[in-house]
Design a protein around this motif. Structure first.
Motif, PDB file in Angstrom:
ATOM      1  N   ARG A   4       0.807  -1.219   0.000  1.00 20.32           N
ATOM      2  CA  ARG A   4       0.000   0.000   0.000  1.00 20.32           C
ATOM      3  C   ARG A   4       0.841   1.271   0.000  1.00 20.32           C
ATOM      4  NH1 ARG A   4      -5.695   0.165  -0.713  1.00 20.32           N
ATOM      5  NH2 ARG A   4      -6.569  -1.849  -0.056  1.00 20.32           N
ATOM      6  N   ALA A  52      -5.816  -1.567   4.758  1.00 18.78           N
ATOM      7  CA  ALA A  52      -6.622  -0.798   3.811  1.00 18.78           C
ATOM      8  C   ALA A  52      -7.199   0.439   4.492  1.00 18.78           C
ATOM      9  CB  ALA A  52      -7.735  -1.668   3.245  1.00 18.78           C
ATOM     10  N   GLU A  53      -7.681   0.303   5.712  1.00 16.14           N
ATOM     11  CA  GLU A  53      -8.220   1.435   6.459  1.00 16.14           C
ATOM     12  C   GLU A  53      -7.141   2.476   6.719  1.00 16.14           C
ATOM     13  OE1 GLU A  53     -11.066   3.769   8.321  1.00 16.14           O
ATOM     14  OE2 GLU A  53     -11.352   1.938   7.131  1.00 16.14           O
ATOM     15  N   SER A  95      -7.713  -5.850   5.946  1.00 17.76           N
ATOM     16  CA  SER A  95      -8.704  -4.812   6.197  1.00 17.76           C
ATOM     17  C   SER A  95      -8.111  -3.632   6.958  1.00 17.76           C
ATOM     18  CB  SER A  95      -9.881  -5.403   6.964  1.00 17.76           C
ATOM     19  OG  SER A  95     -10.815  -4.414   7.317  1.00 17.76           O
ATOM     20  N   ARG A 155     -14.943  -4.352   3.085  1.00 19.78           N
ATOM     21  CA  ARG A 155     -15.286  -5.550   2.326  1.00 19.78           C
ATOM     22  C   ARG A 155     -14.828  -6.803   3.071  1.00 19.78           C
ATOM     23  NH1 ARG A 155     -13.039  -3.993  -2.176  1.00 19.78           N
ATOM     24  NH2 ARG A 155     -11.091  -5.139  -1.894  1.00 19.78           N
ATOM     25  N   ALA A 198      -4.598   3.019   4.971  1.00 18.60           N
ATOM     26  CA  ALA A 198      -4.226   3.633   3.689  1.00 18.60           C
ATOM     27  C   ALA A 198      -5.323   4.520   3.125  1.00 18.60           C
ATOM     28  CB  ALA A 198      -3.878   2.533   2.683  1.00 18.60           C
ATOM     29  N   GLY A 199      -6.471   4.581   3.811  1.00 18.06           N
ATOM     30  CA  GLY A 199      -7.572   5.429   3.348  1.00 18.06           C
ATOM     31  C   GLY A 199      -8.508   4.766   2.372  1.00 18.06           C
ATOM     32  N   ASP A 200      -8.345   3.480   2.134  1.00 19.32           N
ATOM     33  CA  ASP A 200      -9.229   2.747   1.230  1.00 19.32           C
ATOM     34  C   ASP A 200     -10.351   2.137   2.071  1.00 19.32           C
ATOM     35  OD1 ASP A 200     -10.488   1.186  -0.645  1.00 19.32           O
ATOM     36  OD2 ASP A 200      -8.654   0.274  -1.439  1.00 19.32           O
ATOM     37  N   HIS A 201     -11.340   2.951   2.393  1.00 22.75           N
ATOM     38  CA  HIS A 201     -12.389   2.529   3.309  1.00 22.75           C
ATOM     39  C   HIS A 201     -13.291   1.457   2.705  1.00 22.75           C
ATOM     40  CE1 HIS A 201     -10.912   5.825   5.643  1.00 22.75           C
ATOM     41  NE2 HIS A 201     -11.310   6.722   4.750  1.00 22.75           N
ATOM     42  N   GLU A 202     -13.463   1.505   1.394  1.00 23.24           N
ATOM     43  CA  GLU A 202     -14.301   0.490   0.740  1.00 23.24           C
ATOM     44  C   GLU A 202     -13.671  -0.891   0.882  1.00 23.24           C
ATOM     45  OE1 GLU A 202     -15.539  -2.378  -2.018  1.00 23.24           O
ATOM     46  OE2 GLU A 202     -13.606  -1.339  -2.263  1.00 23.24           O
ATOM     47  N   ALA A 203     -12.366  -0.983   0.629  1.00 22.08           N
ATOM     48  CA  ALA A 203     -11.678  -2.270   0.765  1.00 22.08           C
ATOM     49  C   ALA A 203     -11.651  -2.722   2.216  1.00 22.08           C
ATOM     50  CB  ALA A 203     -10.259  -2.166   0.220  1.00 22.08           C
TER      51      ALA A 203
END
Length: 440
Positions: free
Chosen positions: A26, A384-385, A381, A395, A387-392
């Motif tokens: 990431r 991802a959080e 998960s 999921r 890194a700012g990828d809240h959608e991933a």
């Protein structure tokens, strides 16, 4: 800037190394702090034990992608031992991460820079400060943008005492070498002797199977399997209905050792004292009943999280399990069997302390049977959080295999209780088995 600081990962085991791989993928900077002398030090302490997860469940996808350019090939067949897991995957992963992994680095405290636990003002904007003591005695404070605690529970085994505290005399017996808390690596040393195994989980079943085979080959060897619950409170698992076949096989193997008479199952025994006499250990129950003197006692009663170095952190933990409150009901062994739970992610693992996450076995608190694949989904998960990828992060990419056993552990003091958990007694398939052996 805080965003330029590394993400400190506490623990260089399977989940810690996987977290580092995800962070690197990431574009974030990982710094893994492993207290042991080598990466995956805890796994190395049970290197002889075979896992009931297959290779396809033991390799994190991001780690595999990181390793691919090195020429590494993912093992695909069979069920490795802990040692094979290290040599075939964890060791190469740590080598590839290189300087991102520090060994002999014990975390002694985590706080916010310039803020103790009581201070609200500007708390979330301050970096974490991680206090580290190295093997040579030197100390350091490391600033971090986030902290992922993947330190596990291996260093904090539960004692033999039925009340959750060491039984009277247990420490003395342990210092004398009569009590240990690891599955035995070389069982041949116990030929012709009496060994007591205390505990009812998968580690205890593994030891019972190994020692039962020893007793079969060496007449005069005596094995006692000592568990707290009575009668039908003893579960041998889901057998062929378990979606992890090797996990189901553990229960079947332990039951076979008992059925053949090579292992004596002692149920409803709650250890109060361990007396040392004549170089042997005598387990004494809360009711005063004494078991036959044992040459060795193997205590395999589970583990608990070490929260001492997080005392300045604002945690939201379940009062019973010491697990994050949003996953506690899912993993509570009083309600569920070990594998019928949902995968957990960043939202489930979050605490009032922003950007602090407990992952891996430690996230289950005192609940048993954590799977590697659960931890890999957690770190995917969480990273991802961060890194700012809240959608991933939101999921869910994992469905956990069921144990084949429905229901919880039953009423603690009711030997006739086979369930009392989430879904009642199973209508078909493997049942809770009732076995009892007279206590002498």
């Amino acid at each position: 800037m805080v965003s330029d600081l590394p993400v400190v990962v506490i623990g260089g085991g399977p989940q810690g190394l996987a977290a580092a791989a995800h962070l690197r993928e990431r574009g974030l900077t990982p710094l893994v702090l492993e207290a042991g002398p080598v990466p995956a030090h805890a796994v190395s302490q049970w290197a002889h034990v075979r896992l009931f997860s297959g290779w396809n469940e033991l390799v994190d996808p991001a780690a595999a992608r990181l390793l691919a350019p090195t020429g590494w090939t993912a093992p695909t067949e069979g069920y490795p031992t802990g040692g094979e897991w290290i040599s075939g995957y964890l060791g190469p992963l740590a080598d590839t991460l290189g300087g991102a992994v520090r060994v002999g680095a014990r975390v002694t405290g985590v706080s916010r820079k310039g803020r103790d636990r009581l201070v609200d003002a500007g708390r979330d904007e301050q970096p974490f400060t991680v206090h580290v003591t190295y093997a040579d005695g030197t100390e350091e404070k490391i600033d971090a943008r986030a902290v992922i605690d993947a330190s596990g529970t291996w260093t904090a085994p539960n004692p033999a005492g039925a009340d959750g505290l060491p039984a009277l005399g247990e420490r003395v017996a342990a210092e004398a070498g009569l009590v240990t808390y690891l599955p035995p690596a070389q069982v041949e040393q116990f030929a012709g002797k009496h060994v007591a195994v205390v505990g009812a989980g998968h580690s205890a079943m593994t030891a019972v199977i190994q020692l039962g085979a020893l007793a079969e080959d060496h007449p005069g060897t005596r094995i006692s399997w000592v568990v707290r619950r009575g009668g039908t409170g003893i579960s041998f698992g889901g057998g062929s209905a378990d979606e992890l076949p090797q996990r189901g096989a553990l229960g079947l193997g332990a039951k076979a050792a008992v059925d053949k008479g090579f292992v004596e199952l002692v149920t409803g025994f709650r250890t109060d004292r361990i007396a040392v006499s004549g170089g042997q250990a005598i387990l004494v129950g809360e009711n005063g009943v004494e078991l036959a003197p044992a040459d060795h006692v193997v205590v395999l009663t589970g583990f608990r999280p070490d929260l001492s170095f997080l005392s300045e952190m604002r945690l939201e933990l379940d009062a019973t399990l010491q697990a994050p409150v949003r996953i506690a009901a899912e993993v509570d062994p009083n309600l569920h069997s070990c594998g019928d739970v949902a995968a957990t992610g960043a939202a489930d693992l979050a605490h009032p302390e922003k950007d602090l996450y407990l992952v891996g076995m430690k996230s289950y608190g005192r609940a048993p049977t954590f799977l590697a694949m659960t931890g890999y989904e957690q770190v995917r998960s969480v990273v991802a959080e961060l890194a700012g990828d809240h959608e991933a992060a939101a999921r869910v990419e994992l469905v956990l295999p069921d144990t084949g056993v429905c229901g919880g552990s039953g009423a603690f003091d009711d030997p006739a209780s086979a369930s009392g958990g989430c879904c009642g007694a199973p209508e078909a398939g493997p049942q809770i088995v009732e076995l009892s052996v007279g206590v002498r």
